[in-house]
Design a protein around this motif. Structure first.
Motif, short mmCIF file in Angstrom:
data_model
loop_
_atom_site.label_atom_id
_atom_site.label_comp_id
_atom_site.label_asym_id
_atom_site.label_seq_id
_atom_site.Cartn_x
_atom_site.Cartn_y
_atom_site.Cartn_z
N CYS A 17 1.13 8.62 2.23
CA CYS A 17 1.31 9.63 3.27
C CYS A 17 -0.02 10.18 3.75
N CYS A 89 1.40 6.30 15.67
CA CYS A 89 2.75 6.51 15.13
C CYS A 89 3.86 5.99 16.04
N CYS A 119 5.53 9.52 10.17
CA CYS A 119 4.13 9.36 10.56
C CYS A 119 3.73 10.56 11.41
N ASP A 120 2.58 11.16 11.07
CA ASP A 120 2.08 12.32 11.80
C ASP A 120 0.89 11.91 12.65
N LYS A 123 -2.50 13.79 12.04
CA LYS A 123 -3.17 13.73 10.73
C LYS A 123 -4.45 12.94 10.87
#
Length: 124
Positions: A17, A89, A119-120, A123
Motif C-alpha cells: 500500500c 490509479c 490506489c491513491d 500518495k
C-alpha cells in the motif's frame, strides 16, 4: 507459527500500500458486443517490450505499441502506436477497431478507463 505467518502477510500487504501510484494497460477490450472490435495486445511501452497482460506502468506521457490479431490469410497482426497521457490509479482497456471483419487495417481505441480500487493518486 500461524501468528508469525499472519504478521508477515500483514506486513507485506501494508508495504504494498505504500508504493507510488501506478496504472494498468489492458489489451482486453471492455465492451465485447460491438461488431468488428478485437483485443489489442500491448506490445511495448516507451520501447520496453511486454508479454504479460495487463501491463503495470508508472503514470505519465507514454508511447504505446498495440497489436491487433491477424485476420484470415495473414500470419501476424499489424501494429499501431499511440501516445497517451496515463493518469495515476487508472486501468485502461484497449480495443482494435476494424471497418469490416476481413479488413487487416485497424485503429486503436481506448475502450474504457476505470479507477483502480485501493490506489491513491495523491500518495507520493
Amino acid at each position: 507459527m500461524k501468528v508469525a505467518l499472519l504478521g508477515l502477510t500483514t506486513a507485506a500487504l501494508l508495504a504494498g500500500c505504500a508504493t507510488e501510484p501506478f496504472s494498468y494497460l489492458d489489451g482486453r477490450r471492455y465492451f465485447r458486443a460491438e461488431m468488428n472490435t478485437h483485443n489489442a495486445s500491448v506490445v511495448s511501452v516507451d520501447g520496453k517490450h511486454y508479454v504479460q497482460n495487463p501491463v503495470r506502468i508508472e503514470p505519465g506521457r507514454r508511447m504505446i505499441v498495440l497489436q491487433a490479431p491477424p485476420v484470415a490469410g495473414f500470419r501476424f497482426g499489424t501494429e499501431r502506436t499511440m501516445e497517451l497521457d496515463i493518469e495515476p490509479c487508472k486501468r485502461y482497456y484497449f480495443a482494435a477497431v476494424r471497418k469490416t471483419a476481413l479488413d487487416q487495417d485497424w485503429q486503436p481505441r481506448i475502450d474504457y478507463v476505470e479507477q483502480i480500487a485501493g490506489c491513491d493518486p495523491l500518495k507520493k
